[in-house]
Design a protein around this motif. Structure first.
Motif, PDB file in Angstrom:
ATOM      1  N   PRO A 196      82.439 109.082  27.863  1.00 28.39           N
ATOM      2  CA  PRO A 196      82.691 107.859  27.096  1.00 28.39           C
ATOM      3  C   PRO A 196      83.430 108.093  25.783  1.00 28.39           C
ATOM      4  CG  PRO A 196      80.478 107.860  27.977  1.00 28.39           C
ATOM      5  CD  PRO A 196      81.064 109.205  28.278  1.00 28.39           C
ATOM      6  N   VAL A 197      83.412 109.308  25.247  1.00 21.70           N
ATOM      7  CA  VAL A 197      84.112 109.577  23.992  1.00 21.70           C
ATOM      8  C   VAL A 197      85.622 109.408  24.175  1.00 21.70           C
ATOM      9  CG1 VAL A 197      84.561 111.318  22.233  1.00 21.70           C
ATOM     10  CG2 VAL A 197      82.294 111.148  23.276  1.00 21.70           C
ATOM     11  N   GLU A 198      86.139 109.682  25.392  1.00 19.22           N
ATOM     12  CA  GLU A 198      87.569 109.671  25.616  1.00 19.22           C
ATOM     13  C   GLU A 198      88.073 108.422  26.342  1.00 19.22           C
ATOM     14  OE1 GLU A 198      88.357 113.223  27.770  1.00 19.22           O
ATOM     15  OE2 GLU A 198      87.648 114.550  26.188  1.00 19.22           O
ATOM     16  N   VAL A 199      87.177 107.477  26.669  1.00 22.60           N
ATOM     17  CA  VAL A 199      87.636 106.308  27.415  1.00 22.60           C
ATOM     18  C   VAL A 199      88.524 105.437  26.539  1.00 22.60           C
ATOM     19  CG1 VAL A 199      85.629 106.235  28.918  1.00 22.60           C
ATOM     20  CG2 VAL A 199      85.598 104.989  26.767  1.00 22.60           C
ATOM     21  N   ALA A 206      89.935 101.974  24.870  1.00 22.27           N
ATOM     22  CA  ALA A 206      89.228 100.885  24.199  1.00 22.27           C
ATOM     23  C   ALA A 206      88.962  99.726  25.152  1.00 22.27           C
ATOM     24  CB  ALA A 206      90.021 100.408  22.985  1.00 22.27           C
ATOM     25  N   SER A 207      89.876  99.488  26.080  1.00 23.60           N
ATOM     26  CA  SER A 207      89.728  98.359  26.994  1.00 23.60           C
ATOM     27  C   SER A 207      88.570  98.550  27.956  1.00 23.60           C
ATOM     28  CB  SER A 207      91.024  98.158  27.793  1.00 23.60           C
ATOM     29  OG  SER A 207      91.327  99.328  28.537  1.00 23.60           O
ATOM     30  N   ASP A 208      88.107  99.791  28.108  1.00 23.39           N
ATOM     31  CA  ASP A 208      87.006 100.067  29.022  1.00 23.39           C
ATOM     32  C   ASP A 208      85.631  99.921  28.358  1.00 23.39           C
ATOM     33  OD1 ASP A 208      88.731 100.571  31.058  1.00 23.39           O
ATOM     34  OD2 ASP A 208      88.742 102.756  30.767  1.00 23.39           O
ATOM     35  N   ASP A 209      85.613  99.693  27.049  1.00 21.22           N
ATOM     36  CA  ASP A 209      84.336  99.592  26.353  1.00 21.22           C
ATOM     37  C   ASP A 209      83.481  98.451  26.891  1.00 21.22           C
ATOM     38  OD1 ASP A 209      84.978 101.735  24.853  1.00 21.22           O
ATOM     39  OD2 ASP A 209      85.532 100.605  23.055  1.00 21.22           O
ATOM     40  N   LEU A 210      84.135  97.381  27.354  1.00 23.50           N
ATOM     41  CA  LEU A 210      83.382  96.237  27.854  1.00 23.50           C
ATOM     42  C   LEU A 210      82.653  96.549  29.159  1.00 23.50           C
ATOM     43  CD1 LEU A 210      85.936  93.374  27.121  1.00 23.50           C
ATOM     44  CD2 LEU A 210      83.895  93.999  25.821  1.00 23.50           C
TER      45      LEU A 210
END
Length: 552
Positions: A307-310, A312-316
């Motif tokens: 998750p550190v490298e995902v 920003a659009s995948d945060d949801l």
């Protein structure tokens, strides 16, 4: 007198058990409390203990047999007594002839792990039986470790049932010499969980699995102990079926998952080629057996770091997985079992609360004069239900095994309570014999003890009917789930303002409340269930008059 030994019913839904091992043979002399053998369900394994003193006169089944619950599996009595009437097939002689030899043969594979003698200086600590129907408990946390010194009253561990959680207090003084199970294990009641005694004493004879190694050594240095056992024990191949599945006890399977052991690599020492718990502990010392665990752990670490490298659009899309608590899992199982085994139906009726609200206002306005405890609407509902139920015995009852009705002489009211650990239902015994004030005081004490986790086990069983109130949270209607083997449960809904026409056609607002009755249609039909609701409605709409009539 000859006494039969029955296969226990280890759970409401259990129909049969596997008899995994006999610890005795025909001719042995036993005392009440001695372990005769072991058995397992699809969930766990247990020791079979004798309730009688005497000689083992007959054994009717072999290790590995699947036996229906409450079936005679052995007989204990005085030497030479006739036991033919207890034989499942009605023939006494074949039972003894056939069973004596197989029992000895079944015990042979377990020879590598001889039972160590019990040290009289060491005292076992057993898992308490927290209720009549409780067969096992979850040991949630150890408060001590091997080598600690405990005194009488010290808390040694915490455990929980499907109803509540408890702390175990030491009953003897000494050093913790051995611990036989881990936090999170499901442990059969009355099984040894640890041993306490003088420093340096041998506690291995109290180990539930019968291994010769001292429990302290198993806990502190599993590698050294298991290696020694593996070199001494003869090699045996685990039995597998045509699909290649290895036979293992439930406890062995759970431990294998926990330790990351491949069951195929374990050497079976249990009856009929079955892998048992000690075999998994031995296999865990083999690097090849635990290699898959190391391979699984590495990707897991990579997933956590990802998750550190995902973007920003995948945060949801982020989420978090959490294991359900043990008590939550038990509640879930009970709810599913209730709905899948019972013909449940719900009726709802509303009543005019005008009289009830006026009665409560009168109590509040005269609180100093009357010197009564605070009276809630739920107290009034419980009081009314306890009186009306006396005329509707099919709802103040248990349905046993689908074919027997048990009618209660008094109303033992279950009061559904929301607690930090989940839904608990403490029992208010004899609610029909109590005054309204007594119901208010005692039900409040029961609910608070349930919330605080201090409720005694006997108050979590024995209810004949249940009241569940979610009206305080604004719920207008719901379908409560019956708590088996009870035949009914009443759901209390929120207060609502409604209107009705007066004698002159005028619109009159009033306060109403809906009551939802779920019942077991196997125990009663819709008409008697509806009559109960109608009688309850009439009683509540004239509550002050009925209360006065009860007290005169």
């Amino acid at each position: 007198m000859a006494n039969p030994i029955l296969m226990p019913k280890a759970g409401i839904t259990v129909e049969s058990c596997i008899l995994t091992e006999w610890k005795v043979k025909v001719g042995d002399v036993v005392k009440a409390g001695d372990v005769l053998g072991s058995y397992e369900t699809d969930k766990s394994s247990f020791d079979l203990t004798s309730e009688f003193d005497g000689e083992v006169l007959a054994i009717f089944c072999e290790a590995g047999d699947e036996v229906s619950v409450l079936t005679n599996i052995a007989v204990v009595g005085a030497k030479g007594e006739d036991y033919s009437s207890f034989a499942p097939n009605g023939a006494a002689a074949p039972a003894q002839e056939v069973k004596e030899a197989p029992v000895q043969a079944a015990a042979a594979p377990a020879a590598p792990a001889k039972k160590a003698p019990v040290n009289p200086n060491v005292k076992p600590v057993t898992m308490p039986k927290a209720g009549i129907t409780v067969e096992s408990c979850i040991l949630t946390e150890w408060k001590v470790k091997v080598g600690d010194t405990v005194k009488v009253g010290d808390i040694m561990f915490s455990y929980e049932t499907d109803k509540s959680s408890f702390d175990y207090q030491a009953e003897v003084e000494g050093e913790v010499l051995a611990i036989f199970c881990e936090a999170g294990d499901e442990v059969p009641v009355l099984s040894n969980v640890c041993a306490v005694g003088p420093h340096g004493e041998d506690a291995s004879g109290l180990s539930p699995d019968g291994a010769t190694e001292s429990a302290a050594a198993v806990v502190e240095a599993p590698v050294a102990t298991a290696t020694a056992t593996a070199t001494e024990a003869p090699v045996a191949t685990a039995t597998a079926n045509a699909d290649g599945k290895v036979f293992a006890s439930p406890r062995a399977k759970n431990l294998a998952v926990k330790l990351g052991v491949d069951l195929a690599s374990a050497t079976a020492t249990g009856p009929n080629g079955r892998i048992i718990e000690r075999d998994v502990r031995v296999a865990s010392t083999n690097p090849k057996a635990v290699a898959p665990t190391q391979e699984v752990k590495a990707p897991a670490q990579e997933v956590k770091a990802a998750p550190v490298e995902v973007k920003a659009s995948d945060d949801l899309k982020a989420y978090k997985d959490e294991k359900m608590s043990n008590i939550r899992k038990v509640i879930a199982k009970n709810m599913v079992m209730s709905l899948s085994t019972m013909a449940q139906l719900t009726h709802t009726i509303s009543f005019d609360c005008t009289n009830v609200m006026a009665f409560r206002k009168m109590l509040k306005d005269n609180a100093e004069i009357l010197k009564l405890p605070p009276i809630t609407i739920n107290n009034i509902i419980v009081y009314a239900v306890s009186r009306v139920l006396k005329k509707h015995r099919d709802l103040n009852a248990h349905l046993i095994n689908g074919d027997t009705m048990r009618y209660f002489e008094h109303v033992n009211m279950g009061i559904a309570t929301d607690t930090p650990r989940g839904l608990l239902v403490p029992t208010l015994f004899g609610a029909d014999t109590m005054t309204l004030s007594e119901i208010a005081v005692k039900s409040k004490k029961l609910s608070q003890d349930a919330i605080d986790g201090k409720l005694a086990p006997e108050f979590l069983t024995g209810g004949s009917f249940t009241v569940s109130n979610v009206g305080t949270m604004g719920i207008e209607s719901f379908t409560p789930v019956v708590n088996p083997p009870q035949t009914g449960i009443l759901g209390v809904n929120t207060l609502e303002t409604r209107i009705k026409l007066g004698k002159e056609g005028e619109i009159i607002p009033y306060t109403a409340m809906a009551l939802s009755l779920s019942y077991d249609h196997r125990a009663l039909d819709g008409a008697p269930a509806s009559r109960f609701l109608k009688d309850l409605k009439d009683y509540l709409e004239n509550f002050s008059v009925n209360l006065m009539a009860d007290s005169i």
